[in-house]
Scaffold this motif. Structure first.
Motif, mmCIF file in Angstrom:
data_model
loop_
_atom_site.group_PDB
_atom_site.id
_atom_site.type_symbol
_atom_site.label_atom_id
_atom_site.label_comp_id
_atom_site.label_asym_id
_atom_site.label_seq_id
_atom_site.Cartn_x
_atom_site.Cartn_y
_atom_site.Cartn_z
ATOM 1 N N VAL A 1 -4.202 -9.973 -0.203
ATOM 2 C CA VAL A 1 -3.417 -9.805 -1.425
ATOM 3 C C VAL A 1 -3.733 -10.927 -2.396
ATOM 4 C CG1 VAL A 1 -1.454 -8.560 -0.436
ATOM 5 C CG2 VAL A 1 -1.506 -11.083 -0.359
ATOM 6 N N GLY A 2 -3.401 -10.729 -3.641
ATOM 7 C CA GLY A 2 -3.615 -11.751 -4.657
ATOM 8 C C GLY A 2 -2.325 -12.014 -5.410
ATOM 9 N N VAL A 3 -2.405 -12.843 -6.455
ATOM 10 C CA VAL A 3 -1.237 -13.202 -7.242
ATOM 11 C C VAL A 3 -0.624 -11.940 -7.872
ATOM 12 C CG1 VAL A 3 -0.440 -14.512 -9.253
ATOM 13 C CG2 VAL A 3 -2.120 -15.516 -7.704
ATOM 14 N N GLY A 4 0.706 -11.798 -7.782
ATOM 15 C CA GLY A 4 1.388 -10.640 -8.357
ATOM 16 C C GLY A 4 1.547 -9.488 -7.381
ATOM 17 N N ASP A 5 0.762 -9.509 -6.297
ATOM 18 C CA ASP A 5 0.864 -8.435 -5.300
ATOM 19 C C ASP A 5 2.129 -8.624 -4.461
ATOM 20 O OD1 ASP A 5 -1.503 -7.473 -6.195
ATOM 21 O OD2 ASP A 5 -2.719 -8.300 -4.540
ATOM 22 N N GLU A 6 2.497 -7.554 -3.813
ATOM 23 C CA GLU A 6 3.615 -7.645 -2.881
ATOM 24 C C GLU A 6 3.058 -7.765 -1.478
ATOM 25 O OE1 GLU A 6 6.385 -4.418 -3.729
ATOM 26 O OE2 GLU A 6 7.327 -5.843 -5.111
ATOM 27 N N VAL A 7 3.778 -8.550 -0.669
ATOM 28 C CA VAL A 7 3.292 -8.742 0.697
ATOM 29 C C VAL A 7 4.502 -8.704 1.637
ATOM 30 C CG1 VAL A 7 3.352 -11.266 0.425
ATOM 31 C CG2 VAL A 7 1.940 -10.251 2.224
ATOM 32 N N LYS A 8 4.314 -8.066 2.794
ATOM 33 C CA LYS A 8 5.428 -7.944 3.740
ATOM 34 C C LYS A 8 5.362 -9.107 4.731
ATOM 35 C CE LYS A 8 7.935 -4.588 6.495
ATOM 36 N NZ LYS A 8 7.776 -3.527 7.492
ATOM 37 N N ILE A 9 6.387 -9.978 4.677
ATOM 38 C CA ILE A 9 6.474 -11.084 5.625
ATOM 39 C C ILE A 9 7.602 -10.740 6.596
ATOM 40 C CG2 ILE A 9 6.716 -13.589 5.877
ATOM 41 C CD1 ILE A 9 4.488 -13.018 3.963
ATOM 42 N N VAL A 10 7.277 -10.691 7.877
ATOM 43 C CA VAL A 10 8.179 -10.232 8.926
ATOM 44 C C VAL A 10 8.667 -8.812 8.569
ATOM 45 C CG1 VAL A 10 10.140 -10.778 10.393
ATOM 46 C CG2 VAL A 10 8.794 -12.629 9.423
ATOM 47 N N ASN A 11 9.842 -8.689 7.961
ATOM 48 C CA ASN A 11 10.244 -7.319 7.631
ATOM 49 C C ASN A 11 10.723 -7.192 6.183
ATOM 50 O OD1 ASN A 11 12.499 -8.783 7.887
ATOM 51 N ND2 ASN A 11 13.479 -7.531 9.485
ATOM 52 N N GLU A 12 10.386 -8.187 5.385
ATOM 53 C CA GLU A 12 10.798 -8.121 3.989
ATOM 54 C C GLU A 12 9.597 -8.228 3.067
ATOM 55 O OE1 GLU A 12 13.953 -10.430 2.302
ATOM 56 O OE2 GLU A 12 15.167 -10.232 4.145
ATOM 57 N N THR A 13 9.749 -7.644 1.893
ATOM 58 C CA THR A 13 8.649 -7.683 0.942
ATOM 59 C C THR A 13 8.850 -8.840 -0.038
ATOM 60 O OG1 THR A 13 8.488 -5.314 1.145
ATOM 61 C CG2 THR A 13 7.367 -6.320 -0.740
ATOM 62 N N PHE A 14 7.819 -9.637 -0.176
ATOM 63 C CA PHE A 14 7.840 -10.772 -1.104
ATOM 64 C C PHE A 14 6.781 -10.573 -2.171
ATOM 65 C CE2 PHE A 14 9.984 -12.397 2.555
ATOM 66 C CZ PHE A 14 10.839 -13.395 2.100
ATOM 67 N N THR A 15 6.959 -11.272 -3.290
ATOM 68 C CA THR A 15 5.940 -11.230 -4.344
ATOM 69 C C THR A 15 5.123 -12.534 -4.271
ATOM 70 O OG1 THR A 15 7.488 -10.018 -5.713
ATOM 71 C CG2 THR A 15 5.557 -10.953 -6.826
#
Lengths: 476, 269
Positions: free
Chosen positions: A226-240
Motif C-alpha cells: 500500500v502507499g500513502v492515502g491507501d487503506e490498510v487492515k491492521i489486525v481487524n480494523e482498517t486504517f489510513t
C-alpha cells in the motif's frame, strides 16, 4: 606542398615506426588521463564517504544528547510470567480482555501477543516485554524531575510459523510480519519529544490527536503493498496510511506507528501498555529519577541510557577512525598518482625525444639538401617540430579514445583503492564511484600531449637546424 | 663585356682533419662573368667541392672574400645566408638529392616556398621548368619511378626554380651512364646558351668539361691551369679530325664518323 603535408608524408613514409610510436605514446597518454580520472573518482567517493560519516557522527551525537535524558521502564522479567496469571487479581478490567494475550498465539487473529516486541524501541533493555496496567503507573509522572512520560504499547503480529528441528525436537516460531507501536498522540509528546520516526519519505507524520491513521515503515509498505492515502487492515480494523518513513538505525524496520488508544483497542489491550519512556527535565536528574521509579515499583526494570551511551560513543570513535583512515588512504593514493604521472610524462617525452633524434639523424642528408637549396634554420626546425607535434597529437587522440574505454580498468590497476580499514562500517565504498572522463580532462590531456610533443621534439629539431649543410652532404 | 657575377679574392680555407690541419684552398682568385659555363677539374682532394661549397654559401672560408652579384657574402651573417642560397644559387648534386616522398613537381617547388607566396604560381612555374628540362607529363612521378637521368633533370629544374645567378653543379654526371651523361651535359650547355645561365660545374669527366667555355684545373687548393673549352653549343665548332661542322647533339662527327671527344690528354701538357 605545405610544411604540414610534408610532415604527414614523412610520417606515413615510416608507417611501422609511426604506428609503434603512436601506440606507445597513446598508451602512456591514456594512463596519464586515467590516473587523474581515477583519482577524481576516489576523491569523490572519499568525500561522499566523509559526508556519510559526518552525517552519521552528527546523528549519533544527536542520539546521544536525546537519549541522555531518557529512562526506559518495563515490567521486570521476574514478573513477566505471573503478570498475566495474576492479571485478574490486581486489575479490575482484565476480565474484559479475556485471555487477551496469554495463550492466543494460535487464536483467530493470530495475535502474537507482546512477546519479543520491546526490542524495537531504541534497542530496548529487555528482550521480552510484559503488559503493564497503565493506571498503576500514573504516579511516575509526579516524580520530581520527570518532564514527560510516554506510554508505549508494542505488539508483534505474525501470520506464519516457522518450524525448526533441533536435537530431534521440533520447535515452532512465529515469523513477525509487523510490529505495532502504539504511541500516545498528545501534543505534549508529539511536539515536544522525539516519539515518532523523523525520516518521512512519503506523505506526512502522525499528528497530535489523530486517530485511525497509521505511519508505515518502507518494509510495512511493501508487506501490505500500500502507499500513502491507501487503506490498510491492521489486525481487524482498517486504517489510513498517512505516511511512510525510512527507519533510522535505532528504529525497527518492521514497526508501524499509530495512536496508543487505537493500538490498545485492536489488540484487546485497552488500559495496558508494554513499556514507558520517561523524559527527565535534565540529564543530571536521570539517575535520581530512575531510583525513585525503582523504589516506587520494585517489579519494574528501569534502564537509563548509560549503556546505550557507551555504545554510541564507541561507535562514534569508530566512525571518526574510519574517516581518518579513508583520508590518509586518499593522501597515499594521491602521492602514488603524482609519482606515476611523473614517470609517464618522463617516459612519453623520452619516447618522442629518441624517435625524433633518430629521425633527424636518418634525414641528415635531406636536411643538408633543404638548407643548400635555401631553407632557413627556422623552417627546418619548424618542419621537425610539426612532425613531432603531429605524432603526439595523433597519439593524444588515440590515447584519449583508449582512456575513454579503459580508464576504469587502468586506474584500478594503477591506483590503490581508497577505502577504510573499518570494513564493517557501511558508510560508503570507494570502488563504487565510477571513473569518468570529463571534457575538461580530455582537453587538458590533449594539451599535455601537444606539450610533450613540443618538449620532446625541441632538442632534435634544434639539432636539425644546426646541421651544417656542407657536412650533411657527405653523410650517407 | 659581361659583368662579373662572382669574384673570389685571396680565398683560404683550412680545416682540421683529426689533429692535422688541411689547407683545402690556398690564396685562390677567380672571376666568373655572367653567362659563363665553367668546369672545375682536378684530382680527388684538390679542393673542388670545398670551392663549390664556399661559392654556394654552405661553407665558410677561413680568409678572403666572395662577392656574388656585388654582395660580399663572406660578411653576410649566418642567419641571412639562406636567402643568398635560395635566391642566387642553384645546386645540382651528384646523387640528385631529391626528396623521395615528394613528386617531381613538388621537389621543384621546394626552393620557391619561401619566395613565391601563391601556391598556384609555384605549381605553374615548376611545371614550366619540368617542361624545359624535357619532363613534361612526369610531374606527378616520385623519384623512385624516374630513371637516374630523369632524376637529375628534376634536380636541374629545381636548381633553376628561383632563376639563380649561378648554378653550382657538383659532379652532375658522376652517377649516370654514358647516354644520360651526354643528355645532361647537353641540357646544361643548352640552358647556358639559351637562358644565359651561369654554370660552375665540378667534374672528373673531360668529355663533359669540353662542353664548357673554360676549364680550370685545381691542385692542392690552387688553380694550376686554365684552358678554353669547346662549348659546342655556343661556338658552332668544327670537327677536330675532318673540319666538318658539328652539332651539340653529335657524339661522333657526321662526316668522318670519328668520336668528337677524345680529350684524355686535355691537361696532359
Amino acid at each position: 606542398m605545405g610544411i604540414i603535408s610534408r610532415a604527414l608524408r614523412n610520417l606515413s613514409r615510416r608507417k611501422v615506426r609511426a604506428l609503434l610510436v603512436i601506440v606507445a605514446l597513446s598508451i602512456s597518454l591514456s594512463i596519464m588521463v586515467s590516473i587523474p580520472a581515477g583519482l577524481m573518482a576516489n576523491q569523490e567517493s572519499t568525500s561522499a564517504m566523509a559526508n556519510n560519516l559526518g552525517n552519521t557522527i552528527t546523528q549519533t551525537s544527536q542520539s546521544i544528547n536525546e537519549t541522555l535524558s531518557q529512562i526506559d521502564v518495563s515490567m521486570s522479567s521476574n514478573f513477566a510470567g505471573f503478570g498475566f496469571s495474576q492479571a485478574a487479581t490486581p486489575t479490575p478490567n482484565t476480565s474484559g480482555r479475556n485471555g487477551g494475550s496469554t495463550s492466543d498465539v494460535t487464536g483467530p487473529q493470530n495475535f502474537g501477543g507482546f512477546g519479543g516486541a520491546g526490542g524495537g524501541q531504541f534497542g530496548g533493555a529487555s528482550g521480552t516485554a510484559s503488559p503493564m496496567n497503565q493506571s498503576l503507573y500514573s504516579d511516575i509522572a509526579d516524580i520530581s524531575g520527570v518532564a514527560a512520560v510516554e506510554e508505549i504499547l508494542t505488539a508483534s503480529q505474525g501470520s506464519s510459523n516457522q518450524t525448526t528441528t533441533f536435537m530431534g525436537r521440533t520447535f515452532t516460531t512465529l515469523i513477525t510480519d509487523y510490529t505495532i507501536q502504539g504511541i500516545p498522540l498528545i501534543s505534549e509528546l508529539v511536539d515536544g519529544y522525539t516519539v515518532l520516526p523523523t525520516n518521512i519519505t512519503a506523505g506526512r507524520n502522525l499528528q497530535a490527536g489523530e486517530s485511525g491513521g497509521v505511519l508505515l515503515s518502507q518494509n510495512n509498505s511493501k508487506f501490505f503493498d500500500v502507499g500513502v492515502g491507501d487503506e490498510v487492515k491492521i489486525v481487524n480494523e482498517t486504517f489510513t496510511v498517512v505516511g511512510i518513513y525510512s527507519p533510522s538505525s535505532t528504529e525497527n524496520i518492521q514497526s508501524l506507528y499509530m495512536n496508543l488508544s487505537d493500538a490498545q483497542r485492536i489488540t484487546n489491550n485497552t488500559g495496558y501498555i508494554t513499556s514507558l519512556k520517561v523524559f527527565t527535565t535534565s540529564s543530571e536528574l536521570v539517575d535520581t529519577v530512575a531510583s525513585s521509579i525503582s523504589s516506587l515499583h520494585s517489579e519494574l526494570t528501569v534502564t537509563t541510557q548509560q549503556d546505550r551511551l557507551n555504545q554510541l560513543q564507541q561507535q562514534q570513535s569508530l566512525y571518526e577512525e574510519a574517516l581518518a583512515s579513508a583520508q590518509s588512504s586518499l593522501a597515499a593514493t594521491e602521492a602514488t598518482a603524482i609519482q606515476e604521472i611523473i614517470v609517464v610524462v618522463a617516459a612519453t617525452s623520452l619516447i618522442v625525444l629518441f624517435v625524433m633524434l633518430y629521425t633527424v639523424r636518418e634525414r641528415t642528408k635531406e636536411i643538408g639538401t633543404l638548407k643548400a637549396i635555401g631553407f632557413s634554420n627556422k623552417v627546418v626546425m619548424g618542419q621537425f617540430l610539426i612532425e613531432g607535434l603531429l605524432l603526439s597529437t595523433i597519439a593524444g587522440v588515440v590515447g584519449i579514445a583508449i582512456a575513454a574505454f579503459a580508464a576504469p580498468t587502468l586506474s584500478s590497476l594503477l591506483l590503490p583503492t581508497v577505502g577504510t580499514q573499518m570494513g564493517f562500517v557501511n558508510v560508503g565504498n570507494a570502488t563504487s564511484s565510477t571513473v569518468t572522463l570529463s571534457t575538461t580532462l580530455m582537453l587538458e590531456a590533449m594539451g599535455v600531449a601537444v606539450l610533450l610533443g613540443v618538449v620532446g621534439t625541441l632538442y632534435p629539431a634544434w639539432r636539425a637546424a644546426k646541421i651544417r649543410p656542407a657536412e650533411a652532404m657527405k653523410y650517407e | 663585356m659581361s659583368k662579373p657575377v662572382l669574384q673570389i679574392e685571396n680565398l683560404n680555407k683550412t680545416y682540421m682533419l683529426g689533429k692535422r690541419l688541411v689547407n683545402a684552398l690556398t690564396n685562390l682568385n677567380l672571376t666568373v662573368n655572367k653567362g659563363e659555363f665553367i668546369a672545375i677539374m682536378g684530382p680527388s682532394g684538390s679542393g673542388k667541392t670545398t670551392l663549390l661549397n664556399v661559392i654556394g654559401c654552405i661553407d665558410k672560408p677561413t680568409e678572403g672574400t666572395v662577392t656574388i652579384d656585388d654582395v660580399n657574402v663572406t660578411k653576410t651573417p649566418e642567419n641571412k645566408l639562406y636567402k643568398v642560397r635560395r635566391d642566387k644559387m642553384g645546386f645540382i648534386f651528384q646523387s640528385f638529392n631529391l626528396l623521395p616522398y615528394l613528386n617531381a613537381r613538388e621537389n621543384v617547388e621546394l626552393p620557391m616556398e619561401g619566395k613565391i607566396k601563391s601556391r598556384e604560381e609555384r605549381k605553374k612555374r615548376a611545371s614550366e621548368l619540368l617542361n624545359l628540362v624535357g619532363l613534361s607529363g612526369r610531374e606527378n612521378h616520385r623519384p623512385q619511378r624516374l630513371s637516374q637521368g630523369e632524376q637529375q633533370r628534376v634536380a636541374i629544374a629545381r636548381a633553376l626554380a628561383n632563376d639563380p645567378a649561378i648554378i653550382l653543379a657538383d659532379e652532375p654526371t658522376g652517377n649516370l651512364d654514358t647516354k644520360n651523361k651526354q643528355e645532361i651535359i647537353k641540357l646544361l650547355a643548352n640552358l647556358n646558351l639559351n637562358q644565359g645561365t651561369t654554370i660552375i660545374m665540378v667534374t672528373h669527366d673531360t668529355n663533359a668539361a669540353l662542353h664548357t667555355e673554360r676549364m680550370l684545373l685545381l691542385k692542392d687548393g690552387k688553380i694550376v691551369k686554365e684552358k678554353e673549352g669547346l662549348h659546342l653549343a655556343k661556338k658552332n665548332s668544327k670537327c677536330p679530325h675532318c673540319g666538318a661542322p658539328i652539332k651539340i647533339t653529335d657524339d661522333n662527327c657526321q662526316a668522318c664518323k670519328k668520336p668528337l671527344f677524345q680529350t684524355d690528354e686535355l691537361f696532359a701538357s
